[in-house]
Motif scaffolding. Sequence first.
Motif, mmCIF file in Angstrom:
data_model
loop_
_atom_site.group_PDB
_atom_site.id
_atom_site.type_symbol
_atom_site.label_atom_id
_atom_site.label_comp_id
_atom_site.label_asym_id
_atom_site.label_seq_id
_atom_site.Cartn_x
_atom_site.Cartn_y
_atom_site.Cartn_z
ATOM 1 N N ASP A 103 -1.364 3.477 5.083
ATOM 2 C CA ASP A 103 -1.921 4.252 6.191
ATOM 3 C C ASP A 103 -3.427 4.409 6.008
ATOM 4 O OD1 ASP A 103 0.618 4.690 7.340
ATOM 5 O OD2 ASP A 103 0.984 6.348 5.964
ATOM 6 N N ASN A 104 -4.098 4.752 7.082
ATOM 7 C CA ASN A 104 -5.523 5.089 7.042
ATOM 8 C C ASN A 104 -6.374 3.934 6.517
ATOM 9 O OD1 ASN A 104 -7.830 6.608 7.351
ATOM 10 N ND2 ASN A 104 -7.511 7.849 5.506
ATOM 11 N N LEU A 105 -6.266 2.790 7.202
ATOM 12 C CA LEU A 105 -7.106 1.645 6.858
ATOM 13 C C LEU A 105 -8.546 1.923 7.233
ATOM 14 C CD1 LEU A 105 -4.943 -1.310 8.250
ATOM 15 C CD2 LEU A 105 -5.091 -0.566 5.883
ATOM 16 N N GLY A 106 -9.476 1.408 6.429
ATOM 17 C CA GLY A 106 -10.886 1.502 6.791
ATOM 18 C C GLY A 106 -11.355 0.250 7.497
ATOM 19 N N LYS A 107 -10.830 -0.898 7.081
ATOM 20 C CA LYS A 107 -11.149 -2.201 7.667
ATOM 21 C C LYS A 107 -9.949 -3.108 7.468
ATOM 22 C CE LYS A 107 -13.739 -3.351 3.435
ATOM 23 N NZ LYS A 107 -13.526 -2.013 2.827
ATOM 24 N N PRO A 108 -9.868 -4.221 8.215
ATOM 25 C CA PRO A 108 -8.667 -5.073 8.132
ATOM 26 C C PRO A 108 -8.328 -5.547 6.721
ATOM 27 C CG PRO A 108 -9.946 -5.665 10.068
ATOM 28 C CD PRO A 108 -10.766 -4.658 9.305
ATOM 29 N N SER A 109 -9.341 -5.822 5.891
ATOM 30 C CA SER A 109 -9.070 -6.330 4.543
ATOM 31 C C SER A 109 -8.347 -5.312 3.661
ATOM 32 C CB SER A 109 -10.370 -6.770 3.868
ATOM 33 O OG SER A 109 -11.271 -5.690 3.749
ATOM 34 N N ASP A 110 -8.348 -4.040 4.054
ATOM 35 C CA ASP A 110 -7.640 -3.016 3.281
ATOM 36 C C ASP A 110 -6.127 -3.247 3.278
ATOM 37 O OD1 ASP A 110 -9.971 -1.716 2.638
ATOM 38 O OD2 ASP A 110 -9.811 -0.219 4.224
ATOM 39 N N ARG A 111 -5.650 -4.140 4.152
ATOM 40 C CA ARG A 111 -4.211 -4.402 4.193
ATOM 41 C C ARG A 111 -3.688 -4.961 2.878
ATOM 42 N NH1 ARG A 111 -6.880 -8.605 6.465
ATOM 43 N NH2 ARG A 111 -6.171 -10.758 6.129
ATOM 44 N N PHE A 112 -4.583 -5.578 2.085
ATOM 45 C CA PHE A 112 -4.159 -6.193 0.827
ATOM 46 C C PHE A 112 -4.148 -5.219 -0.356
ATOM 47 C CE2 PHE A 112 -5.976 -10.260 2.751
ATOM 48 C CZ PHE A 112 -4.725 -10.774 3.059
ATOM 49 N N THR A 113 -4.475 -3.964 -0.117
ATOM 50 C CA THR A 113 -4.613 -3.012 -1.220
ATOM 51 C C THR A 113 -3.371 -2.949 -2.110
ATOM 52 O OG1 THR A 113 -6.232 -1.649 -0.055
ATOM 53 C CG2 THR A 113 -4.959 -0.574 -1.774
ATOM 54 N N ASN A 114 -2.190 -2.965 -1.510
ATOM 55 C CA ASN A 114 -0.961 -2.849 -2.304
ATOM 56 C C ASN A 114 -0.176 -4.160 -2.344
ATOM 57 O OD1 ASN A 114 -0.080 -2.951 0.317
ATOM 58 N ND2 ASN A 114 1.396 -1.285 0.126
ATOM 59 N N ILE A 115 -0.879 -5.284 -2.299
ATOM 60 C CA ILE A 115 -0.203 -6.581 -2.192
ATOM 61 C C ILE A 115 0.657 -6.883 -3.413
ATOM 62 C CG2 ILE A 115 -2.076 -7.957 -3.197
ATOM 63 C CD1 ILE A 115 -1.389 -10.042 -0.932
ATOM 64 N N ALA A 116 0.382 -6.272 -4.553
ATOM 65 C CA ALA A 116 1.210 -6.500 -5.738
ATOM 66 C C ALA A 116 2.659 -6.066 -5.488
ATOM 67 C CB ALA A 116 0.641 -5.756 -6.943
ATOM 68 N N LYS A 117 2.868 -5.141 -4.553
ATOM 69 C CA LYS A 117 4.208 -4.642 -4.268
ATOM 70 C C LYS A 117 4.941 -5.465 -3.207
ATOM 71 C CE LYS A 117 3.002 0.144 -5.391
ATOM 72 N NZ LYS A 117 2.939 1.534 -4.887
ATOM 73 N N TRP A 118 4.220 -6.348 -2.515
ATOM 74 C CA TRP A 118 4.875 -7.164 -1.497
ATOM 75 C C TRP A 118 5.894 -8.081 -2.171
ATOM 76 C CZ3 TRP A 118 0.511 -9.075 2.333
ATOM 77 C CH2 TRP A 118 -0.208 -7.959 2.796
ATOM 78 N N HIS A 119 6.995 -8.368 -1.486
ATOM 79 C CA HIS A 119 8.009 -9.199 -2.124
ATOM 80 C C HIS A 119 8.808 -10.001 -1.105
ATOM 81 C CE1 HIS A 119 10.082 -5.407 -1.118
ATOM 82 N NE2 HIS A 119 11.179 -6.143 -1.012
ATOM 83 N N ALA A 120 9.334 -11.116 -1.578
ATOM 84 C CA ALA A 120 10.198 -11.969 -0.763
ATOM 85 C C ALA A 120 11.613 -12.018 -1.318
ATOM 86 C CB ALA A 120 9.623 -13.383 -0.687
ATOM 87 N N LYS A 121 11.789 -11.599 -2.572
ATOM 88 C CA LYS A 121 13.082 -11.638 -3.240
ATOM 89 C C LYS A 121 13.473 -10.232 -3.696
ATOM 90 C CE LYS A 121 12.973 -16.211 -3.182
ATOM 91 N NZ LYS A 121 13.890 -17.023 -2.355
ATOM 92 N N THR A 122 14.799 -9.981 -3.729
ATOM 93 C CA THR A 122 15.312 -8.691 -4.215
ATOM 94 C C THR A 122 16.540 -8.926 -5.095
ATOM 95 O OG1 THR A 122 16.736 -8.404 -2.277
ATOM 96 C CG2 THR A 122 14.525 -7.426 -2.177
ATOM 97 N N GLU A 123 16.889 -7.899 -5.847
ATOM 98 C CA GLU A 123 18.127 -7.922 -6.605
ATOM 99 C C GLU A 123 18.733 -6.525 -6.580
ATOM 100 O OE1 GLU A 123 17.349 -9.083 -10.594
ATOM 101 O OE2 GLU A 123 15.986 -7.432 -11.018
ATOM 102 N N THR A 124 20.056 -6.455 -6.809
ATOM 103 C CA THR A 124 20.771 -5.181 -6.758
ATOM 104 C C THR A 124 21.128 -4.738 -8.167
ATOM 105 O OG1 THR A 124 21.715 -5.776 -4.605
ATOM 106 C CG2 THR A 124 22.760 -3.967 -5.813
ATOM 107 N N LEU A 125 20.757 -3.497 -8.499
ATOM 108 C CA LEU A 125 21.020 -2.942 -9.822
ATOM 109 C C LEU A 125 21.527 -1.515 -9.706
ATOM 110 C CD1 LEU A 125 17.822 -3.998 -11.818
ATOM 111 C CD2 LEU A 125 20.073 -5.054 -11.978
#
Length: 577
Positions: A547-569
């Motif tokens: 939330d509360n972006l300052g500019k479009p590039s701020d979208r990458f701030t939490n990119i380490a948490k982005w994911h394409a795969k999951t597992e169930t534990l």
Amino acid sequence: MITRKTRFSIIDKLLNLIEKQRASDRLVMRLLFFTIIIFGILFALSLNDKYSVIIPTSGGSLTEGIVGIPRFVNPALAITRADQDVTSLIYEGLLRIGQNGELEPALAKNVTVSENGLIYDIELRQDIFFHDGTPITVEDVVFTIDLIKNPDLKSPLRGNWTDTVIEPINDNELKIILKEPYSPFIENLTVGIMPSHVWGDLLIEQLPFSQYNTEPIGSGPFAITSISRDESGLIKTYTLKPNQYSDTKANLNEIKLRFFQNEKSLSSALQNNEITSTVYLPTSELAKLEPDKFQVISRPLPRIFGIFFNQNRSTALRDKAAREALNLTIDRQLIIAETLDGYGVPTLRPVLFKENTLESNDTDLTNSSSTLEQATEVLKAGGWNKNDSGVWEKEIDKSVETLSVTIKTSNSELFNKTANLIAKNWRELGVEVQVEQYEQAGLVQSVIRSRDFQALLFGVDMNRTQDLYPFWHSSQKDDPGLNVSQYTNVSVDDLLEKIRTTTDAFERQEIMLEVNDTITKEVPAIFLFAPEVNYVVSKDINIDMIDNLGKPSDRFTNIAKWHAKTETLWPIFHNNE
């Protein structure tokens, strides 16, 4: 210990015991045995559904489309959107924007602000490294800030660090001292830290020509591992892999950045599945996306579009009733629909708070017959009358003034459409309207800086703190200040100064609301909308836009948490840290 062989022996004994019973009893016991087994399985499955958690895991990739060619992937010089996008992926600051929009530690372990708001004590983490494995120290932080402050470099961020003193204490601690309190200053600590061992030997005049501007070494969650160029040497793609020296392990295995000359070629690449995400797709193309393939994540940006009045150039516009009537007739929802294809947030005030947008209780502020009637009543109550030509006029200072307005703006498509829609609204009310358009450079030099306009249609870019001081404090009413309406209000001046010095977030919010309301009531400008950043991304990629972006590039701030795969534990096997 019960072994697998022992378990089967127990089951065998139970089955043998059942088979030794009378025929009638065997049937009942068999049914009971298998019923218990089935219910046991169902119970285990229900427990699994109830208590198991789905967590992100490593795997998958993202191919991002960007319009523009990177030139200065460098926190001190990045100014284009392409440069800022890559910089935000490669570099890490002392602080970063957290999921809820608040700042949180990144390279810094702690940031402590003194009670008077003048001193920032910063302690670095000791487990931080650049992409080449070199430890990050205070020397790198001091080098980055001094580089930005150097007038010979002409960094676009230089103004953010004016009148600051940097005092290193040891390899992991430093102080930043301000000349006067300025609570939004802490936002500057998100600037990426540059490696002094890479840049430090370059003369300031050599720095813009260094290969490290396009082959950067930072400390962000991803590092560039390969670069491809076209025949002329321009960068076509970057390939990024997770930073092996970061303790924040990224989930995605790879990010590819593809660069395009224009939006048309980017749109074609998206349609042909050559890219999986972009923030550069024109709003007119968003409706054409396949809903089962792409998601569109929208967030408002702190940029307010409005019509700013210069009452010194128009006697008619000095009349508050005239300004109020002009405000009433504007259909903001229609403007957003026509100019942004619906991707914008309407607003009535200079700062975009959720409660200030056009919600259901503000539907009367659209261009309907009711708003025209309201505007007409406001003008009549203010002493205005229609002449034989159907145009409003009023005697002001012993002179009959006609309600006429010349709107000056940029010649871009967005401003052209917006200006013409507003002109249509005003003409329906009975106002003479002209629209004059300029190239961007000409608008700045000939119109804005000289304050040569009656009504100026343009957008005000604010940072995440939405600091109103540069745009509404009376000290900023002359060039190079940005108070283009030359607005003067002593009480607002005092409040704007207080906002800058208070360290209490709640108090700051309350003061800003008061400023917001005061400016809105006095109508020195008509506020229209804030555009949204629209991030198109494959549904295979799971992201949670901050939330509360300052500019479009701020979208990458939490990119380490982005994911394409999951597992169930089960929770006991999941480390929540």
